[in-house]
Write a protein that holds these residues in place. Structure first.
Motif, short mmCIF file in Angstrom:
data_model
loop_
_atom_site.label_atom_id
_atom_site.label_comp_id
_atom_site.label_asym_id
_atom_site.label_seq_id
_atom_site.Cartn_x
_atom_site.Cartn_y
_atom_site.Cartn_z
N LYS A 1 10.33 19.75 -37.83
CA LYS A 1 10.97 18.54 -37.31
C LYS A 1 12.45 18.80 -37.01
O LYS A 1 12.98 18.32 -36.01
CB LYS A 1 10.82 17.39 -38.30
N THR A 2 13.10 19.55 -37.89
CA THR A 2 14.51 19.89 -37.66
C THR A 2 14.67 20.71 -36.39
O THR A 2 15.57 20.46 -35.57
CB THR A 2 15.07 20.67 -38.85
N ALA A 3 13.78 21.70 -36.20
CA ALA A 3 13.83 22.53 -35.00
C ALA A 3 13.61 21.69 -33.75
O ALA A 3 14.29 21.87 -32.73
CB ALA A 3 12.79 23.64 -35.10
N TRP A 4 12.65 20.75 -33.81
CA TRP A 4 12.36 19.89 -32.65
C TRP A 4 13.55 18.98 -32.35
O TRP A 4 13.90 18.76 -31.19
CB TRP A 4 11.10 19.08 -32.92
N GLU A 5 14.18 18.44 -33.38
CA GLU A 5 15.37 17.59 -33.17
C GLU A 5 16.49 18.38 -32.51
O GLU A 5 17.19 17.87 -31.62
CB GLU A 5 15.83 17.00 -34.50
N ASP A 6 16.65 19.64 -32.91
CA ASP A 6 17.67 20.50 -32.29
C ASP A 6 17.33 20.76 -30.82
O ASP A 6 18.21 20.75 -29.96
CB ASP A 6 17.78 21.83 -33.04
N MET A 7 16.06 21.01 -30.53
CA MET A 7 15.63 21.24 -29.15
C MET A 7 15.89 20.01 -28.29
O MET A 7 16.40 20.12 -27.16
CB MET A 7 14.14 21.59 -29.10
N GLN A 8 15.55 18.84 -28.81
CA GLN A 8 15.77 17.60 -28.07
C GLN A 8 17.26 17.35 -27.83
O GLN A 8 17.66 16.92 -26.75
CB GLN A 8 15.16 16.42 -28.83
N ALA A 9 18.06 17.62 -28.86
CA ALA A 9 19.51 17.41 -28.73
C ALA A 9 20.10 18.33 -27.66
O ALA A 9 20.93 17.90 -26.85
CB ALA A 9 20.19 17.66 -30.08
N LEU A 10 19.65 19.58 -27.64
CA LEU A 10 20.15 20.54 -26.64
C LEU A 10 19.72 20.12 -25.24
O LEU A 10 20.54 20.14 -24.30
CB LEU A 10 19.62 21.93 -26.96
N ALA A 11 18.45 19.73 -25.08
CA ALA A 11 17.96 19.30 -23.77
C ALA A 11 18.69 18.05 -23.29
O ALA A 11 19.05 17.94 -22.11
CB ALA A 11 16.45 19.06 -23.82
N ALA A 12 18.93 17.09 -24.19
CA ALA A 12 19.62 15.86 -23.83
C ALA A 12 21.06 16.14 -23.40
O ALA A 12 21.56 15.56 -22.44
CB ALA A 12 19.59 14.88 -25.01
N TRP A 13 21.73 17.05 -24.10
CA TRP A 13 23.11 17.40 -23.75
C TRP A 13 23.16 18.03 -22.37
O TRP A 13 24.03 17.73 -21.55
CB TRP A 13 23.69 18.33 -24.80
N ARG A 14 22.23 18.93 -22.11
CA ARG A 14 22.20 19.60 -20.80
C ARG A 14 21.90 18.61 -19.68
O ARG A 14 22.45 18.74 -18.57
CB ARG A 14 21.16 20.72 -20.81
N ARG A 15 21.03 17.64 -19.94
CA ARG A 15 20.76 16.61 -18.92
C ARG A 15 22.02 15.81 -18.64
O ARG A 15 22.37 15.54 -17.48
CB ARG A 15 19.63 15.70 -19.38
N ALA A 16 22.70 15.40 -19.69
CA ALA A 16 23.90 14.57 -19.54
C ALA A 16 25.01 15.31 -18.81
O ALA A 16 25.79 14.70 -18.06
CB ALA A 16 24.39 14.10 -20.91
N GLN A 17 25.10 16.63 -19.00
CA GLN A 17 26.16 17.43 -18.38
C GLN A 17 25.77 17.94 -17.00
O GLN A 17 26.59 18.57 -16.33
CB GLN A 17 26.51 18.62 -19.29
N GLY A 18 24.53 17.69 -16.58
CA GLY A 18 24.07 18.15 -15.27
C GLY A 18 23.53 19.57 -15.26
O GLY A 18 23.09 20.05 -14.21
N HIS A 19 23.56 20.26 -16.40
CA HIS A 19 23.07 21.64 -16.46
C HIS A 19 21.55 21.70 -16.26
O HIS A 19 21.03 22.66 -15.68
CB HIS A 19 23.42 22.29 -17.80
N PHE A 20 20.84 20.69 -16.74
CA PHE A 20 19.38 20.69 -16.72
C PHE A 20 18.88 20.73 -15.27
O PHE A 20 18.10 21.62 -14.89
CB PHE A 20 18.85 19.45 -17.44
N ASP A 21 19.31 19.77 -14.45
CA ASP A 21 18.85 19.71 -13.05
C ASP A 21 19.35 20.90 -12.25
O ASP A 21 18.64 21.41 -11.37
CB ASP A 21 19.33 18.41 -12.40
N ARG A 22 20.57 21.35 -12.54
CA ARG A 22 21.11 22.50 -11.83
C ARG A 22 20.29 23.76 -12.13
O ARG A 22 20.01 24.55 -11.22
CB ARG A 22 22.57 22.71 -12.22
N ARG A 23 19.87 23.92 -13.38
CA ARG A 23 19.05 25.07 -13.75
C ARG A 23 17.68 25.00 -13.09
O ARG A 23 17.16 26.02 -12.63
CB ARG A 23 18.91 25.12 -15.27
#
Length: 329
Positions: free
Chosen positions: A249-271
């Motif tokens: 669960k901790t690992a999944w929360e970290d994955m979600q947090a990283l993905a959410a940060w990248r979406r908010a910063q525009g890195h997700f769509d750019r990648r």
């Protein structure tokens, strides 16, 4: 397996409705190397579009590290949280016979029975990167079928395994508890690609060793230059136990947090855009290489030049330049 000319029109609505049999049939279609099947697969992917976007997670690790056990435990946890999980497991193909065992469903017995999960083993077909050539198209099919998390298990650790990063949003490296010397065996290219390192088997007598290994990896990751697509604290190392289902669960929360940060910063769509361009260019290159085999005149020229090189009559570089000049004409 045979496919009718109406395959795309028939399969598309069934896949969008989440029909598992249609999804399995479509993946078989995209994995086929026949020219008529490739045309139908392209038409099907065009009909489905790219509107739906699941979180794509690539998983790599040394043989025996417990990738299948981790994926089953991790997948069961995600299903329990209401997610629909697709697992694309790439099995190594024999260099001698070309065959694969494709036994991932037997190793993930609990997850394979879950209605909200879909497991598809595919042969690597000697592809670099431990990822079958059409895995990225299978990912698109799973997204269209409504799966919101897609896990891609690769063959194993090697320098070419970094290819998986070109089709996933997060790249997770699964490692086993080991001594400090083991750290030297990890390829730097993979370390630089990894978004998280999960040290598995952190249970029982191995737990102290797992915690020490996690600290070693965390220290190594801190020495790497921080990437612009990462928030503070990433990439990071986390200790987990797939067998005891601890730390998942901790690992999944970290994955979600990283993905959410990248979406908010525009890195997700750019990648995602960079990955789409990469695979477009790859398809063009593979199409050009295919002409060397399918075009009779080009194939004959290749064979003639190859024989001249083998006989020592022509240098390899000279023959290659002549072949490229012929292609341009």
């Amino acid at each position: 397996m045979t496919f009718s000319p109406e395959t795309a029109a028939d399969l598309a609505p069934r896949i969008l409705a989440g029909e598992r049999r249609a999804l399995a049939r479509a993946i078989t279609l995209v994995e086929s190397g026949r020219a008529d099947h490739r045309a139908q697969a392209t038409a099907l992917l065009d009909r489905l579009g790219t509107a739906k976007k699941a979180l794509r997670i690539g998983l790599s690790g040394t043989p025996g590290v417990g990738k299948s056990t981790f994926i089953e435990s991790f997948g069961m946890m995600l299903v329990g949280q209401g997610h629909r999980v697709a697992v694309l497991a790439v099995d190594p193909s024999s260099a001698r016979s070309g065959g694969s065992i494709l036994g991932d469903k037997t190793r993930m017995e609990r997850l394979s029975r879950e209605p909200a999960a879909f497991i598809r083993p595919s042969p690597s077909q000697a592809q670099l990167g431990g990822v079958a050539r059409r895995t990225r198209e299978a990912v698109s099919l799973c997204e269209a079928a409504g799966f919101d998390v897609v896990l891609i298990e690769t063959v194993g650790v090697g320098q070419s395994e970094t290819l998986v990063a070109e089709m996933t949003d997060l790249f997770i490296l699964l490692m086993a508890p080991a001594g400090g010397d083991e750290l030297q065996g990890v390829k730097r290219g993979i370390m630089e690609m990894a978004d998280m390192i999960l040290v598995n088997k952190a249970d029982g007598d191995l737990k102290p060793a797992a915690l020490r290994t996690m600290a070693d990896y965390a220290g190594a990751l801190r020495l790497l230059r921080r990437r612009p697509q990462d928030p503070a604290g990433f990439p990071k190392a986390v200790a987990v136990s797939a067998l005891a289902e601890e730390g998942l669960k901790t690992a999944w929360e970290d994955m979600q947090a990283l993905a959410a940060w990248r979406r908010a910063q525009g890195h997700f769509d750019r990648r995602r855009a960079e990955q789409a361009r990469h695979w477009f260019e790859t398809e063009v290159r593979e199409g050009l290489l295919a002409r060397l085999v399918t075009d009779p005149a080009i194939r004959a020229r290749m064979q003639a030049l190859g024989s001249a090189v083998a006989a020592g009559q022509t240098a390899p570089a000279v023959a290659a330049a002549e072949m490229l000049a012929a292609l341009q004409r």
